[in-house]
Design a protein around this motif. Structure first.
Motif, PDB file in Angstrom:
ATOM      1  N   TYR A  70       0.848  -1.189   0.000  1.00 38.54           N
ATOM      2  CA  TYR A  70       0.000   0.000   0.000  1.00 38.54           C
ATOM      3  C   TYR A  70       0.884   1.239   0.000  1.00 38.54           C
ATOM      4  O   TYR A  70       1.944   1.256   0.630  1.00 38.54           O
ATOM      5  CB  TYR A  70      -0.909   0.040   1.242  1.00 38.54           C
ATOM      6  CG  TYR A  70      -1.775   1.271   1.268  1.00 38.54           C
ATOM      7  CD1 TYR A  70      -2.933   1.342   0.503  1.00 38.54           C
ATOM      8  CD2 TYR A  70      -1.416   2.377   2.024  1.00 38.54           C
ATOM      9  CE1 TYR A  70      -3.710   2.491   0.489  1.00 38.54           C
ATOM     10  CE2 TYR A  70      -2.193   3.528   2.025  1.00 38.54           C
ATOM     11  CZ  TYR A  70      -3.331   3.575   1.254  1.00 38.54           C
ATOM     12  OH  TYR A  70      -4.097   4.712   1.237  1.00 38.54           O
ATOM     13  N   PHE A  71       0.441   2.286  -0.711  1.00 40.40           N
ATOM     14  CA  PHE A  71       1.067   3.599  -0.617  1.00 40.40           C
ATOM     15  C   PHE A  71      -0.009   4.655  -0.824  1.00 40.40           C
ATOM     16  O   PHE A  71      -0.986   4.433  -1.530  1.00 40.40           O
ATOM     17  CB  PHE A  71       2.219   3.774  -1.613  1.00 40.40           C
ATOM     18  CG  PHE A  71       1.885   3.489  -3.041  1.00 40.40           C
ATOM     19  CD1 PHE A  71       1.378   4.472  -3.870  1.00 40.40           C
ATOM     20  CD2 PHE A  71       2.094   2.220  -3.564  1.00 40.40           C
ATOM     21  CE1 PHE A  71       1.080   4.206  -5.194  1.00 40.40           C
ATOM     22  CE2 PHE A  71       1.802   1.941  -4.889  1.00 40.40           C
ATOM     23  CZ  PHE A  71       1.286   2.935  -5.707  1.00 40.40           C
ATOM     24  N   ASN A  72       0.176   5.802  -0.153  1.00 42.05           N
ATOM     25  CA  ASN A  72      -0.811   6.873  -0.253  1.00 42.05           C
ATOM     26  C   ASN A  72      -0.486   7.791  -1.430  1.00 42.05           C
ATOM     27  O   ASN A  72       0.524   7.629  -2.111  1.00 42.05           O
ATOM     28  CB  ASN A  72      -0.936   7.631   1.074  1.00 42.05           C
ATOM     29  CG  ASN A  72       0.340   8.321   1.488  1.00 42.05           C
ATOM     30  OD1 ASN A  72       1.278   8.477   0.714  1.00 42.05           O
ATOM     31  ND2 ASN A  72       0.395   8.739   2.741  1.00 42.05           N
ATOM     32  N   SER A  73      -1.343   8.778  -1.665  1.00 43.31           N
ATOM     33  CA  SER A  73      -1.188   9.645  -2.835  1.00 43.31           C
ATOM     34  C   SER A  73       0.080  10.501  -2.763  1.00 43.31           C
ATOM     35  O   SER A  73       0.721  10.724  -3.790  1.00 43.31           O
ATOM     36  CB  SER A  73      -2.416  10.530  -3.021  1.00 43.31           C
ATOM     37  OG  SER A  73      -2.647  11.313  -1.875  1.00 43.31           O
ATOM     38  N   SER A  74       0.463  10.964  -1.580  1.00 41.12           N
ATOM     39  CA  SER A  74       1.698  11.754  -1.502  1.00 41.12           C
ATOM     40  C   SER A  74       2.919  10.878  -1.771  1.00 41.12           C
ATOM     41  O   SER A  74       3.887  11.318  -2.398  1.00 41.12           O
ATOM     42  CB  SER A  74       1.817  12.485  -0.162  1.00 41.12           C
ATOM     43  OG  SER A  74       1.889  11.583   0.907  1.00 41.12           O
ATOM     44  N   SER A  75       2.866   9.628  -1.355  1.00 40.60           N
ATOM     45  CA  SER A  75       3.953   8.700  -1.681  1.00 40.60           C
ATOM     46  C   SER A  75       3.990   8.426  -3.177  1.00 40.60           C
ATOM     47  O   SER A  75       5.064   8.316  -3.775  1.00 40.60           O
ATOM     48  CB  SER A  75       3.793   7.386  -0.925  1.00 40.60           C
ATOM     49  OG  SER A  75       3.968   7.586   0.452  1.00 40.60           O
ATOM     50  N   ALA A  76       2.821   8.307  -3.811  1.00 38.92           N
ATOM     51  CA  ALA A  76       2.752   8.057  -5.257  1.00 38.92           C
ATOM     52  C   ALA A  76       3.443   9.182  -6.024  1.00 38.92           C
ATOM     53  O   ALA A  76       4.185   8.925  -6.987  1.00 38.92           O
ATOM     54  CB  ALA A  76       1.310   7.906  -5.709  1.00 38.92           C
ATOM     55  N   LYS A  77       3.227  10.408  -5.590  1.00 43.31           N
ATOM     56  CA  LYS A  77       3.860  11.568  -6.232  1.00 43.31           C
ATOM     57  C   LYS A  77       5.383  11.452  -6.179  1.00 43.31           C
ATOM     58  O   LYS A  77       6.076  11.623  -7.180  1.00 43.31           O
ATOM     59  CB  LYS A  77       3.389  12.838  -5.537  1.00 43.31           C
ATOM     60  CG  LYS A  77       4.028  14.104  -6.013  1.00 43.31           C
ATOM     61  CD  LYS A  77       3.521  15.281  -5.208  1.00 43.31           C
ATOM     62  CE  LYS A  77       4.579  16.341  -5.101  1.00 43.31           C
ATOM     63  NZ  LYS A  77       4.230  17.418  -4.197  1.00 43.31           N
ATOM     64  N   TYR A  78       5.907  11.133  -5.011  1.00 38.83           N
ATOM     65  CA  TYR A  78       7.357  11.002  -4.866  1.00 38.83           C
ATOM     66  C   TYR A  78       7.880   9.745  -5.557  1.00 38.83           C
ATOM     67  O   TYR A  78       8.993   9.738  -6.088  1.00 38.83           O
ATOM     68  CB  TYR A  78       7.760  11.008  -3.387  1.00 38.83           C
ATOM     69  CG  TYR A  78       7.901  12.401  -2.849  1.00 38.83           C
ATOM     70  CD1 TYR A  78       9.104  13.081  -2.932  1.00 38.83           C
ATOM     71  CD2 TYR A  78       6.821  13.052  -2.273  1.00 38.83           C
ATOM     72  CE1 TYR A  78       9.237  14.373  -2.443  1.00 38.83           C
ATOM     73  CE2 TYR A  78       6.932  14.341  -1.791  1.00 38.83           C
ATOM     74  CZ  TYR A  78       8.149  14.998  -1.877  1.00 38.83           C
ATOM     75  OH  TYR A  78       8.274  16.282  -1.404  1.00 38.83           O
ATOM     76  N   LEU A  79       7.108   8.697  -5.549  1.00 35.41           N
ATOM     77  CA  LEU A  79       7.510   7.467  -6.222  1.00 35.41           C
ATOM     78  C   LEU A  79       7.673   7.714  -7.722  1.00 35.41           C
ATOM     79  O   LEU A  79       8.650   7.263  -8.327  1.00 35.41           O
ATOM     80  CB  LEU A  79       6.496   6.363  -5.954  1.00 35.41           C
ATOM     81  CG  LEU A  79       6.838   4.968  -6.447  1.00 35.41           C
ATOM     82  CD1 LEU A  79       8.176   4.485  -5.898  1.00 35.41           C
ATOM     83  CD2 LEU A  79       5.719   3.998  -6.051  1.00 35.41           C
ATOM     84  N   ILE A  80       6.753   8.462  -8.309  1.00 38.33           N
ATOM     85  CA  ILE A  80       6.874   8.827  -9.729  1.00 38.33           C
ATOM     86  C   ILE A  80       8.173   9.592  -9.964  1.00 38.33           C
ATOM     87  O   ILE A  80       8.911   9.304 -10.900  1.00 38.33           O
ATOM     88  CB  ILE A  80       5.660   9.667 -10.192  1.00 38.33           C
ATOM     89  CG1 ILE A  80       4.419   8.804 -10.303  1.00 38.33           C
ATOM     90  CG2 ILE A  80       5.948  10.382 -11.508  1.00 38.33           C
ATOM     91  CD1 ILE A  80       4.282   8.011 -11.562  1.00 38.33           C
ATOM     92  N   ARG A  81       8.456  10.554  -9.102  1.00 38.74           N
ATOM     93  CA  ARG A  81       9.709  11.332  -9.249  1.00 38.74           C
ATOM     94  C   ARG A  81      10.931  10.435  -9.131  1.00 38.74           C
ATOM     95  O   ARG A  81      11.879  10.546  -9.906  1.00 38.74           O
ATOM     96  CB  ARG A  81       9.769  12.448  -8.211  1.00 38.74           C
ATOM     97  CG  ARG A  81       8.805  13.576  -8.524  1.00 38.74           C
ATOM     98  CD  ARG A  81       8.895  14.721  -7.566  1.00 38.74           C
ATOM     99  NE  ARG A  81      10.236  15.278  -7.515  1.00 38.74           N
ATOM    100  CZ  ARG A  81      10.708  15.956  -6.471  1.00 38.74           C
ATOM    101  NH1 ARG A  81       9.950  16.152  -5.410  1.00 38.74           N
ATOM    102  NH2 ARG A  81      11.926  16.438  -6.489  1.00 38.74           N
ATOM    103  N   LEU A  82      10.907   9.539  -8.142  1.00 36.91           N
ATOM    104  CA  LEU A  82      12.024   8.616  -7.957  1.00 36.91           C
ATOM    105  C   LEU A  82      12.211   7.754  -9.202  1.00 36.91           C
ATOM    106  O   LEU A  82      13.326   7.574  -9.691  1.00 36.91           O
ATOM    107  CB  LEU A  82      11.776   7.740  -6.726  1.00 36.91           C
ATOM    108  CG  LEU A  82      12.838   6.692  -6.411  1.00 36.91           C
ATOM    109  CD1 LEU A  82      14.157   7.349  -6.016  1.00 36.91           C
ATOM    110  CD2 LEU A  82      12.353   5.773  -5.302  1.00 36.91           C
ATOM    111  N   LEU A  83      11.118   7.226  -9.736  1.00 31.49           N
ATOM    112  CA  LEU A  83      11.195   6.360 -10.907  1.00 31.49           C
ATOM    113  C   LEU A  83      11.647   7.122 -12.147  1.00 31.49           C
ATOM    114  O   LEU A  83      12.340   6.560 -13.011  1.00 31.49           O
ATOM    115  CB  LEU A  83       9.858   5.668 -11.153  1.00 31.49           C
ATOM    116  CG  LEU A  83       9.372   4.769 -10.012  1.00 31.49           C
ATOM    117  CD1 LEU A  83       8.027   4.133 -10.355  1.00 31.49           C
ATOM    118  CD2 LEU A  83      10.389   3.709  -9.657  1.00 31.49           C
ATOM    119  N   GLU A  84      11.292   8.403 -12.238  1.00 26.43           N
ATOM    120  CA  GLU A  84      11.783   9.230 -13.347  1.00 26.43           C
ATOM    121  C   GLU A  84      13.305   9.303 -13.324  1.00 26.43           C
ATOM    122  O   GLU A  84      13.957   9.183 -14.364  1.00 26.43           O
ATOM    123  CB  GLU A  84      11.200  10.642 -13.273  1.00 26.43           C
ATOM    124  CG  GLU A  84       9.773  10.740 -13.695  1.00 26.43           C
ATOM    125  CD  GLU A  84       9.185  12.131 -13.475  1.00 26.43           C
ATOM    126  OE1 GLU A  84       8.261  12.467 -14.220  1.00 26.43           O
ATOM    127  OE2 GLU A  84       9.627  12.869 -12.568  1.00 26.43           O
TER     128      GLU A  84
END
Length: 127
Positions: free
Chosen positions: A65-79
């Motif tokens: 599970y991850f929340n929406s603020s984590s999703a935002k940072y996860l996208i940045r990390l994956l970029e």
């Protein structure tokens, strides 16, 4: 570069970033109080790693599970991680999922990032 190895807890993911092995792993839950303080050091680590990556880098994402603020940072990390491919080194990206919701998140991330993910159904999900 140093290894990042954190066991995580009920709110933060287990993190294992190993530059010598070319291994980047996140697993568990990501609902931290301060998302920036969790993900900024990981992004900085990746920024440094892409200057001298291993010939093959494997990324394993195993969130339950991850929340929406984590999703935002996860996208940045994956970029940032995706930039490894620009160095002409190989990037293997494994997205583990235990249910359809997590699969859909992975598919959305794959589309947004224009990356190839390996989707792995994990019936016996373990961190």
């Amino acid at each position: 570069m140093n290894i990042i190895d954190s066991q995580g807890n009920m709110k933060t993911p287990k993190v294992h970033f190993d530059p010598e092995q070319g291994l980047i792993e996140l697993s568990g839950r990501s609902i931290p109080e301060n998302t920036d303080s969790l993900y900024r050091p990981l992004i900085e680590w990746v920024e440094e790693y892409i200057n001298n990556p291993q010939p093959v880098t494997t990324v394993n994402i195993k969130f339950e599970y991850f929340n929406s603020s984590s999703a935002k940072y996860l996208i940045r990390l994956l970029e940032y991680i995706h930039r490894i491919e620009a160095t002409e080194n190989k990037l293997i990206f494994n997205w583990y999922y235990e249910d359809e919701e997590l699969l859909e998140y992975g598919q959305d991330f794959q589309e947004v990032l224009e990356m190839k993910f390996n989707f792995i159904k994990s019936a016996d999900y373990k961190n």
